[in-house]
Design an enzyme around this catalytic site. Structure first.
Site, mmCIF file in Angstrom:
data_model
loop_
_atom_site.group_PDB
_atom_site.id
_atom_site.type_symbol
_atom_site.label_atom_id
_atom_site.label_comp_id
_atom_site.label_asym_id
_atom_site.label_seq_id
_atom_site.Cartn_x
_atom_site.Cartn_y
_atom_site.Cartn_z
ATOM 1 N N ARG A 1 48.424 18.881 28.552
ATOM 2 C CA ARG A 1 48.648 17.479 28.161
ATOM 3 C C ARG A 1 47.556 16.940 27.243
ATOM 4 O O ARG A 1 47.218 15.759 27.309
ATOM 5 C CB ARG A 1 48.778 16.577 29.391
ATOM 6 C CG ARG A 1 49.998 16.850 30.232
ATOM 7 C CD ARG A 1 51.236 16.281 29.562
ATOM 8 N NE ARG A 1 52.441 16.678 30.272
ATOM 9 C CZ ARG A 1 53.025 15.931 31.201
ATOM 10 N NH1 ARG A 1 52.547 14.762 31.498
ATOM 11 N NH2 ARG A 1 54.101 16.342 31.791
ATOM 12 N N ARG B 1 49.088 10.737 26.065
ATOM 13 C CA ARG B 1 48.711 9.340 26.302
ATOM 14 C C ARG B 1 47.236 9.036 26.324
ATOM 15 O O ARG B 1 46.866 7.875 26.235
ATOM 16 C CB ARG B 1 49.360 8.875 27.608
ATOM 17 C CG ARG B 1 50.858 8.812 27.512
ATOM 18 C CD ARG B 1 51.494 8.818 28.862
ATOM 19 N NE ARG B 1 51.180 10.067 29.550
ATOM 20 C CZ ARG B 1 51.472 10.313 30.811
ATOM 21 N NH1 ARG B 1 52.056 9.396 31.535
ATOM 22 N NH2 ARG B 1 51.169 11.467 31.359
ATOM 23 N N ARG C 1 53.505 6.973 18.475
ATOM 24 C CA ARG C 1 54.695 7.007 19.320
ATOM 25 C C ARG C 1 55.334 5.624 19.507
ATOM 26 O O ARG C 1 56.499 5.533 19.917
ATOM 27 C CB ARG C 1 54.325 7.549 20.706
ATOM 28 C CG ARG C 1 54.575 9.019 20.977
ATOM 29 C CD ARG C 1 56.041 9.361 21.179
ATOM 30 N NE ARG C 1 56.772 8.411 22.007
ATOM 31 C CZ ARG C 1 56.726 8.334 23.311
ATOM 32 N NH1 ARG C 1 55.994 9.160 24.002
ATOM 33 N NH2 ARG C 1 57.430 7.427 23.964
ATOM 34 N N ASP D 1 58.807 18.867 25.595
ATOM 35 C CA ASP D 1 58.849 18.664 27.039
ATOM 36 C C ASP D 1 59.713 19.748 27.663
ATOM 37 O O ASP D 1 60.619 20.277 27.007
ATOM 38 C CB ASP D 1 59.393 17.287 27.411
ATOM 39 C CG ASP D 1 59.056 16.952 28.864
ATOM 40 O OD1 ASP D 1 57.953 16.452 29.125
ATOM 41 O OD2 ASP D 1 59.891 17.241 29.751
ATOM 42 N N TYR E 1 64.177 18.982 38.825
ATOM 43 C CA TYR E 1 64.590 17.752 38.116
ATOM 44 C C TYR E 1 66.110 17.599 38.141
ATOM 45 O O TYR E 1 66.633 16.503 38.357
ATOM 46 C CB TYR E 1 64.059 17.744 36.685
ATOM 47 C CG TYR E 1 62.562 17.515 36.652
ATOM 48 C CD1 TYR E 1 62.027 16.258 36.896
ATOM 49 C CD2 TYR E 1 61.684 18.564 36.437
ATOM 50 C CE1 TYR E 1 60.654 16.054 36.915
ATOM 51 C CE2 TYR E 1 60.311 18.372 36.453
ATOM 52 C CZ TYR E 1 59.803 17.109 36.695
ATOM 53 O OH TYR E 1 58.450 16.901 36.729
#
Ligand code: 1CP
Length: 353
Positions: free
Chosen positions: A36, A40, A49, A85, A160
């Site tokens: 990651r 963010r 973004r 992703d 998921y």
């Protein structure tokens, strides 16, 4: 005994310190990257973004290229990881899903029955042109820095699909695994095929290493993992055929599974922060390298703690055949990016040959 001369830093991604460490070959210094790292924690990521949905950004080759490059420029890390992703192949195949801010992937119609498994659409390699464009652009921009391609492992993607979104216990997933063993095998087989297509697309366009993320495999017992999950993860690696790229296999909370995670076909076993790397090396054996395993929370502590923990990880990593320095899981969103740059420099300094 003659000592092996330290190689000079390479100009070719396929002969970079990342690839060499993954293969247990001598390196000029321990390679560093962060799971990651693109994302963010970077203000330049947040401003780029702004106004674009996550999965839209993942399908825009120019945005993927820029976001992937941001942490390489800023921190001087030894590898780029494609900005994408693990659920993207599902979306491209036609599964109705989105990534909700602050939550993660949310599936509109979760897989809850045998019929749902059989109705799951397959991924067509031709649908991944945008991804290959991004990878080719990146390889041109990155020069000697290697690009890591990745995919979600069948089990983690199944969580998921079955839970419908992020989950702590993964109880529905496990219940389905026990109650419907044949449909479970068909589901994991489908997911293995699509993960392999996703990885091959990236490698064929120029990624020189791959990581299979089985983030949530640690919720399983070793026996269930070995029987009901490992064969499908192994088939993802097997489907790379003779593509000569090192394979990194990572999960969280996998202390008891480490030997099996290695057996699934990895050159490098990713380790979270719960087990020191010297102990992980004993569990994995002498034929695989290790990646990890600084606790991402340490990066939120004071500088003296960060330095002490980085030194410990570097020291314990010396027990492994080869060591790729990383965190034990992804960068936390409120991490100060300056700390990531500092950690990269410190590891390089401590390990320069
Ligand atoms: O709006 C945003 O910025 C969304 C946050 C985000 C980002 C930046 C998500 C949603 N995914 C990503 C990118 C991403 N995902 C990368 C990019 C490359 C890099 O590492 O820098 C990678 C490798 C992933 C892989 C991924 N997605 C994993 C495996 C790694 C891990 O963290 O264990 C998993 C489990 C996901 C699902 C996912 N996507 C996003 C979130 C928040 C989650 C986790 C949700 C959960 O807790 O279940």
């Amino acid at each position: 005994m003659t000592s092996v001369p330290a190689p000079v830093p390479s100009t070719s991604p396929a002969d970079s310190d990342l690839v060499r460490a993954a293969r247990g070959l001598p390196v000029s210094r321990t390679p560093v990257w962060f799971m990651r790292q693109a994302g963010r924690s970077l203000p330049e990521y947040r401003s780029l973004r702004a106004g674009t949905a996550m999965l839209e950004a993942c399908q825009d080759p120019d945005m993927v290229t820029e976001i992937t490059l941001q942490p390489v420029r800023r921190h001087g890390v030894d590898a780029a990881i494609l900005f994408s992703d693990i659920v993207l192949p599902l979306l491209v195949a036609g599964v109705d899903l989105e990534i909700k801010a602050g939550i993660g992937p949310v599936i509109a119609d979760p897989v809850r029955s045998v019929a749902d498994v059989d109705a799951l659409p397959g991924l067509e390699p031709e649908a991944l042109g945008f991804l290959q464009t991004a990878v080719r652009q990146l390889v041109a921009e990155l020069g000697p820095t290697p690009l890591i391609g990745f995919a979600g492992a069948p089990f983690t993607l199944a969580t998921y699909l079955i839970e419908g979104g992020p989950s702590k216990e993964h109880a529905r997933t496990k219940a389905f695994m026990y109650a419907e063993p044949e449909a479970w095998s068909r589901l994991l087989d489908k997911l293995a095929v699509s993960a392999a297509i996703f990885l091959r697309a990236q490698v064929d366009a120029g990624a020189v290493a791959v990581q299979l993320f089985d983030s949530w495999a640690g919720v399983l017992s070793a026996a269930d993992y070995a029987e009901r999950v490992l064969p499908f993860s192994r088939s993802v690696f097997d489907a790379l055929g003779d593509r000569d790229v090192p394979r990194i296999h990572f999960g969280v909370g996998t202390g008891e599974l480490l030997p099996l995670i290695g057996d699934a076909g990895a050159d490098v076993v990713g380790v979270d922060w719960r087990i020191p790397l010297d102990e992980a090396a004993r569990r994995v054996g002498p034929h695989r390298s290790l990646q990890g395993n600084l606790d991402p929370a340490v990066l939120l502590a004071d500088r003296a703690t960060v330095d002490r923990e980085v030194r410990r990880v570097v020291e314990q990593g010396r027990a492994a055949r080869g060591h790729v320095f990383n965190l034990g899981h992804g960068v936390l969103p409120d991490t100060d990016p300056g700390v990531l740059t500092h950690v990269t420099e410190l590891v390089h300094e401590l390990t320069a040959r």
